[in-house]
Structures are given as C-alpha cells and as structure tokens.
Enzyme design. Structure first.
Site, PDB file in Angstrom:
ATOM      1  N   LYS A 130     -12.261   5.614  -2.748  1.00  0.00           N
ATOM      2  CA  LYS A 130     -12.751   6.991  -2.234  1.00  0.00           C
ATOM      3  C   LYS A 130     -14.187   7.307  -2.396  1.00  0.00           C
ATOM      4  O   LYS A 130     -14.821   7.860  -1.423  1.00  0.00           O
ATOM      5  CB  LYS A 130     -11.796   8.084  -2.427  1.00  0.00           C
ATOM      6  CG  LYS A 130     -10.464   8.166  -1.879  1.00  0.00           C
ATOM      7  CD  LYS A 130     -10.274   7.997  -0.222  1.00  0.00           C
ATOM      8  CE  LYS A 130      -8.784   7.580  -0.019  1.00  0.00           C
ATOM      9  NZ  LYS A 130      -8.534   6.240  -0.024  1.00  0.00           N
ATOM     10  N   ASP A 155       1.017  -1.340   0.014  1.00  0.00           N
ATOM     11  CA  ASP A 155       0.033   0.210   0.139  1.00  0.00           C
ATOM     12  C   ASP A 155       0.857   1.151   0.104  1.00  0.00           C
ATOM     13  O   ASP A 155       2.191   0.927   0.326  1.00  0.00           O
ATOM     14  CB  ASP A 155      -0.991  -0.065   1.241  1.00  0.00           C
ATOM     15  CG  ASP A 155      -1.664   1.136   1.507  1.00  0.00           C
ATOM     16  OD1 ASP A 155      -2.298   1.782   0.612  1.00  0.00           O
ATOM     17  OD2 ASP A 155      -1.418   1.719   2.649  1.00  0.00           O
TER      18      ASP A 155
END
Ligand SMILES: *Cc1c(COP(=O)(O)O)cnc(C)c1O
Length: 622
Positions: free
Chosen positions: A48, A8
C-alpha cells in the site's frame, strides 16, 4: 500433484465489501488529488505504500518526503473504522475450499498486500487462524501461514509473497504451488513465481483486465479451485479446459487424465490446424470402431450439435472426409443442377479457389474479382445479378483467411435473396468464432471444417444445408467420393453411418471440442475471446511499429495480416525466432504486399497474445 495453495485475501477469499478500495481512495484523496477508478484497480493488489505513492503521482502531484508513509498510516485507521462498521465476510465457498484443500493434504497460505497491522485484525474478525497458534483450536478456518508485505522486500507483482509461503511450509518446488488472486498483479505475481497462476473473478476486476495477464486459469471463484485437474485426486476426475468452467464432456473426459497429455512445443497461431485443448487431444488416444451403434450415435450427436449452432431446425448437417477444400469442392460439385450457374465473389485466395474448382468441374460460373484488401462490393453484386438472369447461386467466402477481412455477409445475403438466388457460403474460418444468423440471413449452404473455430483437429469438413435445398440435390454430383447428397442420405438413412472410412479419432475429438464450445458459453463467448485476443495482438504489434493490412472496421477476430515493419526485417529469421520462443505464425498470402499473418483462434487467450508481442519486442531488429 500440488502441495501448496496460496490465496490472496481481500476479493479472493474474503469479502471486505471493497473497503480496502474505499480506504485506499480516501487515504490518497485526503492529499488533495483525485484517483481514477482504473488506476485504483490496477494498484490495488500492490503493497500500500507503493500504491499510495503511485496514485498520488498519477493524480499529478509529486509526493513530499514521507507523505506516502503518512497516508499509509491514515489508510490503516480509515480501514479499521470501516471494518468496525461493516465486518468482513468469507467469500462464498472460500471456507469450504480452504478446509477441503487441507483435508486433501494441500498446505494453505493466505497472502495479502496489507501489512500485519491490517491482516491480523481482519483474520481475527473472521475467526480464521494459523495452525499451531492458540486461536487455531476454535477457529472456523485454519491455514498453514499468513504472509504479509512486512515479510517481503517487495510486494506484488514481485513473487516474494509466494516464495515466503513456500518457505513457511517447507515446499521446495514451485511447480507444486498454485496461487490465486482477484487482481491483475496477483496473477502477474503468481506467473512471475512460476506457480500455477489463477485469476478469480469474485473480486470485481473486469474479466478483460485479468484476461490480459499470463494466467493459467480464470475461475469464477475460489470454490472452483478444488476442481482443477492439478488437484484431481484420481486420474478419472473430469478435466476442465483452461480458463473455462470445468467441462463436463460426455466422451473423452474420464478416459484419460489430461495431465498425462504432453504439452505442445509451441502455440499454433495459424488459422487451422490450431492449438487445441488437452482434453480434445486426449480423445485421439484410442482406436474406435465405426460400424456400431455407439459410433453412429456419436456422428448423430455431432450433426445435431452443428445444427444447434445455427439456431434453426431448418438445417441439416453433412460431414465429409478430407480437409476444408474437399468439403468446398463437394458442395460446389453437388448442389448445382444441370441448368444452374454460380456467381463467385472473390477477394482472396479462398474465393479464387472456388473459381478453380468451378473451372475443373466445368460448372457454369462467373467470377467477380475484388481487390484482396477490400470487402465485396454489394452494389456490384446486385448489378451482376441484374445483368445475368442465368445465375442461380451466389458463392462467397465469409472471413477471407488470406487477409483476415470479414465480407459483408448479411448485405450480400440480402441482395442475393432479393434476386431469388441461392447462397453458398464458405464460412470455413468463421463458423463457431463469429456469430452468423444463417436462417435470418437466408443462407442455403454453409461450409466449414473440423479444425477451425470449433477447435477440433483436421480430418473432415461439414456442410450445413437447408433441409429442403439438400433434398433438391439428388443426382447432381460430379464426383462419387465427394457426392454430398449421397453422404447426407447415407447419414440420414443409416442414422449416423458414413460412406467409406470415417476419421474416427477426429470425430471423437470434434465431439469433445463441440462440448467445450458449449461450456465456454457458445459462439458469442468464443467470439468475445477471439476479439479480445485480436485487440491485444494489434495493440502489442502497434507498440512494435507493426501495422495491420485491413481497415479495423473490416477486420475479423480470426486472423490478422500485418505489413512487414519498416527497416531491417527478415521474415525467415523472425519466424524462426518466434518459433523458438514458442509461437508459430503464418506467412502472408498476398502477392502485391509483403505481409505475415497471426491467427487468434484456437485454445489461445489474450495473455498468450501479450507473451507473443513481448517475444516480438525481444526479437526486434527494425
Ligand atoms: C481453411 C480454409 C479453407 C480450407 O482449407 P483446407 O486447407 O483445405 O482445410 C477454405 N476456405 C477458407 C476461407 C479457409 O480459411
């Protein structure tokens, strides 16, 4: 051997100063809702648009059509502005780790819950680039691919980012993949993909949050990834224990590659024998001699290691062959003088077992029996001591493994000391897993065994005794084989010599287990892990309408007794189903109540407890 490492970005390899978090919060709060920090943390690693949509809903507002998408556009603008003011930096050790992995032939892919519009400027500002692109020649870090949410049908916790990383690098087998991230959904996505799931604590997510996830390792930072045994270039490389910093064990490490140690078929959720680490089990694989200086030094180290756990030099340690009960019998039979009398406090099977031993050995004794589900009543102890001046010793179990209750040790010690009595404590299932201030509380003798909270394998017990008290016991023993004083004197004089055959393999494994206890951060850290295990267990059981027997204020983190659920329930079937799912639980030991028990000690973690209660839900018949 691993072929692909997936990382990540924000919080794991890149320090973006938490600006994604700030930008996300601003983008959501612009709509007029307030965002709770916990919710934000939970949704951070998700793509998101989904995150914004969910956070608006959590703020109590039903988002209008297209609102989440519009706020996502706002999010990108806010983030770009924030980045300009405060450029992102690589996380300490990330640059070296990514380079090192690639130099070892491991492919490296970055993934992110951002889309390319965010990830690309972020990488450029760091000077990182993808291999084969024009920027790669001058890049500070070269990776094999970057995968963003635009590339997949759904973000984390779906595993697709990881699958896309495999596709981009031509890796066929998910077992050759590790995936590291700093948020709960990162770990969950890694687990869902089948890759080695690594949580890193560098991103600021609290350890307790990550501990609830089904991780394989929890590491302080990505820099620790290169030390994982799965990446060991040689079998001799030292092996870390799961979820702990790499251990530097003096003895079994370097002997066997723990990866060659077979996995267990199931997790033992029984309070000893319990699930041990592969590094502990690795120590069992050699035959060791006994009658030489090496082995005596090992015994000395183990004894010193045990004394160190008391935090006081007043104590001395004696090891005794056999299971824990042998050590209890050795203690009772060896420390009472001809004129002594012991008061036994019993509120469970192990307390009553001390009475049985005292009966068999014909030791002068009285027992106060308490109900199994109640802790020892200190006032009754005081009254009994007032009433019978012949009593010289008080014996009690600390954690009654029958129910998992924790007796009020400090209070009982205080009352016994106030009456000038000696204290014998069966801390079999608590020592190493619950903090005990032996010297402060005035414990004279404490007994435990190799296969409980120190997390060794079964084979011997040990007594920690105040040096002056041990010295007093010469000639008291009622048994030759179980003569604690003689064993102690032999170990002292012979500088680590045992009487009779010693359980050599077990002692080697125990030395490794003691080293791993130190590496975990000592009794305090271990106790915190067990407490987290137990809390996760109770929560998951409650969700399945299964209730605990002992009141929370008296419940130990060691083992928990549960009532049978109301409705259709057959313990034998339940036990077999859970065993098939990889968990061995424990039948109950109460005569009055239908109960079963689950241990939370050993090499087990909150993620394991979560998986257990998921299995309970799957096999639910009530
Ligand atoms: C495990 C245990 C013992 C010892 O049992 P063994 O089966 O002999 O090892 C004694 N007391 C308590 C409280 C225990 O948990």
């Amino acid at each position: 051997m691993l072929e692909l490492a997936v990382f990540d970005m924000a919080g794991t390899t890149v320090d973006d100063h938490g600006l994604v978090y700030v930008a996300l919060q601003q983008a959501v709060e612009e709509t007029g809702v307030t965002v709770a920090a916990d919710d934000l943390q939970r949704w951070m690693g998700t793509d998101k648009v989904t995150a914004i949509d969910a956070l608006i809903r959590l703020g109590g507002v039903e988002p209008a059509e297209g609102l989440a998408e519009r706020q996502f556009e706002r999010f990108k603008v806010i983030l770009a502005e924030l980045y300009e003011r405060q450029p992102p930096q690589p996380i300490g050790g990330a640059v070296e780790t990514l380079r090192e992995l690639r130099s070892r032939g491991v492919k490296v892919v970055l993934t992110t819950g951002f889309d390319a519009a965010v990830a690309t400027p972020l990488l450029r500002s760091l000077g990182w680039a993808v291999a084969g692109t024009p920027d790669a020649a001058a890049a500070a870090v070269v990776v094999d691919a970057v995968v963003t949410t635009d590339d997949v049908p759904a973000g984390r916790p779906h595993p697709y980012l990881i699958f896309r990383a495999m596709e981009r690098t031509g890796v066929a087998d998910v077992r050759a993949v590790l995936s590291a991230g700093d948020t709960a959904v990162d770990v969950r996505a890694a687990h869902n993909s089948g890759a080695l799931a690594i949580g890193v604590l560098s991103g600021g997510a609290p350890r307790e949050i990550l501990e609830r996830e089904p991780y394989d390792y929890l590491l302080d930072s990505v820099a620790d990834v290169v030390d994982l045994p799965e990446l060991s270039p040689t079998p001799e490389a030292q092996a870390p224990t799961r979820s702990a910093a790499p251990t530097t064990s003096p003895r079994s490490a370097g002997v066997f590659d723990p990866q060659t140690i077979p996995d267990n078929d199931y997790l033992l959720l029984t309070p000893g024998p319990l699930s041990t680490t592969k590094t502990v089990r690795a120590a069992l694989l050699k035959d060791w001699c006994t009658w030489d200086e090496d082995y005596k030094a090992l015994t000395r180290d183990v004894r010193n290691g045990l004394v160190a756990l008391t935090g006081s030099d007043d104590y001395t340690a004696v090891l005794m062959q056999g299971s824990g009960t042998f050590a209890v019998e050795s203690l009772l039979g060896s420390v009472l003088g001809p004129d002594d009398k012991v008061l036994i406090l019993a509120n469970g099977a192990y307390g009553r077992r001390m009475t049985t031993i005292a009966d068999m050995l014909r030791l002068p004794h009285t027992t106060i029996d308490f109900p199994d589900t109640a802790v020892v009543d200190v006032d009754r102890v005081g009254a009994a001591l007032d009433a019978d001046p012949a009593i010289t010793h008080v014996a009690m179990v600390h954690c009654e493994t029958t129910t998992g209750l924790l007796n009020p040790l400090a209070e009982v010690c205080r009352i016994a000391q106030a009456h000038g009595k000696r204290l014998l404590i069966d801390a079999m299932s608590s020592f190493g897993g619950v903090e005990i201030d032996a010297a402060g509380w005035g414990i004279d003798f404490l007994v435990s065994s190799s296969n409980k909270c120190i997390q060794g394998v079964p084979g011997f017990g040990f007594v920690l005794a105040r040096q002056s008290e041990m010295e007093r016991c010469r000639g008291f023993a009622r048994s030759h084989a179980l003569d604690l004083y003689d064993q102690w004197e032999t170990m002292e004089r012979g500088r680590g010599k045992w009487r009779f055959t010693s359980p050599t393999h077990v002692v080697h494994a125990f030395a490794q287990a003691l080293a791993e206890l130190r590496d975990e951060g000592g009794v305090r850290s271990r106790s915190a892990r067990y407490t987290a295990n137990q809390a996760t267990l109770v929560e998951g059981m409650a969700a399945n309408d299964i209730r605990t027997v002992i009141a929370p204020e008296h419940q130990s983190p060691i083992i928990t007794a549960f009532h049978y659920p109301v409705g259709e329930f057959d313990f034998a079937t339940f036990y077999r189903d859970l065993k098939d799912s990889g968990f061995v639980i424990y039948p109950g030991k109460l005569t009055e109540l239908d109960t079963f028990r689950v241990g939370t000690i050993g090499d087990v973690h909150p993620g394991d407890m979560r998986r257990l209660t998921d299995a309970v839900a799957r096999h639910r018949t009530w």
